[in-house]
Design a protein around this motif. Structure first.
Motif, short mmCIF file in Angstrom:
data_model
loop_
_atom_site.label_atom_id
_atom_site.label_comp_id
_atom_site.label_asym_id
_atom_site.label_seq_id
_atom_site.Cartn_x
_atom_site.Cartn_y
_atom_site.Cartn_z
N LEU A 1 -6.55 1.33 -6.64
CA LEU A 1 -7.38 1.44 -5.44
C LEU A 1 -8.12 0.14 -5.15
CD1 LEU A 1 -8.86 5.05 -5.74
CD2 LEU A 1 -6.78 4.28 -4.63
N GLU B 1 -1.07 7.66 2.75
CA GLU B 1 -0.25 6.49 3.10
C GLU B 1 1.16 6.64 2.53
OE1 GLU B 1 -0.61 2.11 1.66
OE2 GLU B 1 -2.44 2.64 2.73
N LYS C 1 -4.75 6.70 -0.11
CA LYS C 1 -3.55 6.16 -0.77
C LYS C 1 -2.40 7.17 -0.72
CE LYS C 1 -1.58 3.48 -4.05
NZ LYS C 1 -1.57 2.08 -4.28
N PHE D 1 -4.55 4.17 -9.88
CA PHE D 1 -3.94 4.26 -8.55
C PHE D 1 -4.05 2.95 -7.77
CE2 PHE D 1 -4.31 8.68 -9.67
CZ PHE D 1 -3.16 9.24 -9.14
N LEU E 1 -5.93 -1.96 -3.14
CA LEU E 1 -5.87 -1.43 -1.78
C LEU E 1 -7.07 -1.90 -0.97
CD1 LEU E 1 -3.88 0.68 -0.44
CD2 LEU E 1 -5.71 2.33 -0.76
#
Lengths: 286, 428
Positions: free
Chosen positions: B420, B356, B353, B418, B423
């Motif tokens: 995730l 990115e 992450k 975050f 994602l």
């Protein structure tokens, strides 16, 4: 009222929108019967209410355009009857907090409006004698009576179906669509109430009609009282009174239900075949 | 050392009632047991489900063979021989545990297939464990997912929609005839246990007009006094059919006590409003079957109710594959979530992450960076890489600290903060 449709075509278009609302509402009621998800129920009720509102607006707009009462012809009468049916169906739903009648009543409402929109409208304006308070009350009360008797017929049919399912022997189940029908006692009571409303409204409407006919028809048609329409309505009314009195005295509910279905069958015959093809005086819709 | 989700339990399938009674946990005892398991470091999280049909304990253990110390502890706790416990126990690790709990919550493991109470019992067990702070990241999510799975099975299948017990079926039929029992007048023939039990159920359901009728009037009077009802002379039992809504009969008579001909004659001469429900719960039957042929009379005996019970049970069985596929899907989702909590997975996700984001920012300023010389651009690259590495250092170390449950809690927090999970979903 500036928002009202200003032409007959747009009033008819509004009627078709109401028809679509009734059709989708019927679909949702059907879905609710199979799977009672609140979203289906709310959608069905909302669309039925929207349909009834549009139906009423279309009727009003048509009357305004034609400068006439809505029931000047078969188109208006059927549409008004559909409206009353929708209203009675919604009132029963709200009163008893039960949506199980909707799947059976809403298709009837749809059919009435569909027929109203498909039959040709009267070309000539209504005769001047068809105006006035007595005539307006006569027609309105009869429309209400027809709607109430139609509901009684639907309730009776449901009573017979539910009763049959409960007597079903090997086919008896505790689930499925039959288990989602209203209880027998509710159907029996609602049937008596609808019959009561229908018979009272019809009696008043009939008496007002007789008084109007006495004034308007008698001078030119001394034998007006023997018109097939008047005789058939009087007989049907007598039949319904007998059914109602028997029901209140404690007749078997299944017998009352069968007679109620039969009675409405007679009403349909009187409203259509006798009105259109047999009656000589009661011929406003030709 | 990795932590594992385990369960150990005793249910109606393998454990006799007397042993289940000894293994039952009251809410206080459940809390006591979990505290003991935490103290002895057998569990770092735990929830106990205890109903009349099962006593099951779910938890997270860091021990290689967490089930042995768990059964040893429970044997001590309940004062039952460990060998006896093990011979009747069900147990599992990892996915087996998840699947078992989801099947329990869905009613697939119940004595009466698809029964509804178990979902409430699972919810209650989870609530108590949450209050006692013994349910943490893994078990919290496990029980939430189990409740969700149970609800889906209930709404998306017909597993629990039809009653399978005789009283349940009788009640269901009553609901189809009368919108409510309140206001119904009920005639009860007999004075045995069935009548007594039914009378109390009817009073609970709102019936206020009960008529007791028995050959020996004293027994009827005693029941009437108990249920605040009235008595009726035995000879008036048939004439009462004209003004009651429900007749329930459970006498010990060897002959029918109500003849069809008598009821037919009565109803021909006495008008009655509404339908009449007749429940004949006696063996041999008390009310002649032909009574059910009369208009608006709905008569059911134990044969009819029993046949319906069997039919509904068979229909519920037919819904099992549908329910199992919901369980499979829920287990897969939960396992995916659980796997995502592994240290390596979270750190890898976080690194990806941040990398990115780093690349996106460099791309955003590429036109300005293009004006720099190759050396300066290299420097910017290195600065941003070092920044990402420094940001990652704290969470990477922190995710390894504390007891297993704390580590999982942090992993779940990182994944959530975050985003995730989002994602992962996007990548899939």
């Amino acid at each position: 009222m500036a928002l009202l449709p200003s032409s007959l075509a747009s009033a008819t278009a509004l009627g078709y929108v109401a028809l679509v609302c009734y059709a989708i509402s019927t679909g949702f009621y059907g879905a609710y019967l199979r799977k009672p998800r609140p979203i289906f129920g709310r959608a069905a009720t909302g669309l039925a209410a929207a349909g009834a509102t549009l139906n009423l607006v279309a009727l009003y707009a048509r009357s305004a355009v034609l400068h006439s009462v809505p029931y000047r012809d078969l188109v208006g009468s059927m549409a008004l009857l559909g409206f009353f049916l929708a209203v009675i169906s919604l009132l029963l739903e709200i009163r008893h907090r039960d949506r199980s009648l909707g799947p059976y009543l809403m298709p009837v409402v749809f059919l009435f409006l569909l027929v109203a929109l498909r039959v040709p409208a009267a070309k000539s304006p209504p005769a001047p004698e068809l105006k006035g308070v007595i005539f307006a009350l006569h027609v309105t009360l009869n429309m209400l009576a027809y709607a109430a008797l139609a509901v009684a017929c639907a309730l009776s049919a449901l009573y017979l179906v539910a009763g049959h399912a409960l007597k079903g022997g090997k086919s008896l189940t505790t689930g499925g669509a039959a288990s989602r029908l209203p209880s027998l006692r509710y159907l029996e009571r609602a049937n008596r109430t609808s019959l009561g409303v229908g018979v009272l409204a019809s009696t008043c409407g009939f008496l007002l009609g007789v008084s109007w006919a006495w004034r308007v028809w008698r001078p030119d048609h001394p034998s007006w009282a023997f018109d097939p329409k008047i005789i058939s309505v009087a007989l049907i009314l007598a039949f319904y009174w007998a059914v109602l009195v028997r029901a209140h005295r404690g007749a078997a509910p299944s017998t009352t239900a069968r007679l109620s279905v039969l009675g409405f069958g007679l009403v349909i015959v009187s409203y259509t075949a006798i009105n259109l093809f047999v009656s000589r005086l009661h011929t406003f819709y030709r | 050392m990795s932590s594992a989700l385990v369960f150990l339990g005793w249910n109606h399938r393998a454990t006799p009632l007397d042993l289940r009674e000894r293994l039952a946990f009251s809410p206080e005892r459940a809390r006591e047991a979990l505290e003991g398991l935490f103290r002895e470091k057998v569990f770092s999280e735990g929830v106990i489900i205890s109903t009349c049909n099962r006593a099951e304990i779910y938890g997270v253990t860091e021990l290689e063979d967490g089930l042995t110390p768990l059964s040893r502890f429970l044997a001590r706790f309940h004062g039952v021989e460990e060998s006896l416990l093990l011979s009747t126990a069900l147990s599992g690790r990892g996915e087996v545990t998840v699947r078992h709990l989801f099947e329990v919550a869905s009613g697939l493991d119940s004595m009466v297939l698809g029964e509804a109470q178990i979902l409430g019992q699972v919810r209650e067990a989870h609530r108590r464990a949450t209050e006692a702070r013994t349910a943490r990241t893994v078990t919290n999510r496990l029980f939430q997912a189990a409740l969700e799975c149970g609800k889906r099975v209930r709404t998306e299948t017909e597993l629990g929609s039809k009653p399978t017990s005789v009283p349940g079926i009788a009640l269901s039929l009553t609901g189809r005839i009368f919108e409510s029992l309140a206001g119904c007048r009920v005639l009860l023939l007999g004075a045995g246990e069935t009548v007594e039990l039914t009378a109390s159920l009817l009073v609970d359901a709102g019936v206020s007009d009960l008529l007791f009728c028995n050959r020996s009037p004293e027994k009827a009077a005693a029941l009437a006094a108990q249920a605040n009802g009235r008595t009726l002379p035995w000879d008036d039992r048939v004439s009462a059919f004209a003004h009651v809504d429900i007749v329930l009969s459970a006498t010990g008579s060897q002959e029918p006590v109500v003849r069809a001909e008598a009821v037919k004659k009565l109803l021909a001469h006495h008008s009655r409003r509404g339908p009449l429900l007749v429940l004949d719960l006696a063996v041999p039957r008390d009310i002649e079957p032909e009574v059910g042929d009369l208009p608006d009379v709905y008569r059911y005996d134990l044969d009819a109710l029993g046949a319906l019970a069997r039919k509904n049970t068979a229909e519920r069985q037919g819904e099992v594959p549908k329910a199992r596929s919901i369980v499979d899907e829920s287990v897969r989702k939960y396992e995916e979530w659980l796997l995502g909590l592994s240290h390596v997975d979270v750190v890898r996700g976080l690194r990806g992450k941040l990398e990115e984001l780093r690349l996106a920012e460099l791309e955003r300023y590429s036109s300005k960076l293009g004006k720099l010389g190759p050396g300066d651009r290299e420097l910017v690259e290195r600065i941003t890489e070092s920044l990402v590495a420094k940001i990652l250092h704290g969470p990477t170390v922190g995710l390894k600290e504390g007891d297993p449950s704390e580590r999982l809690e942090r992993a779940a927090a990182v994944r959530s903060l975050f985003r995730l999970d989002r994602l992962d979903g996007e990548k899939k």
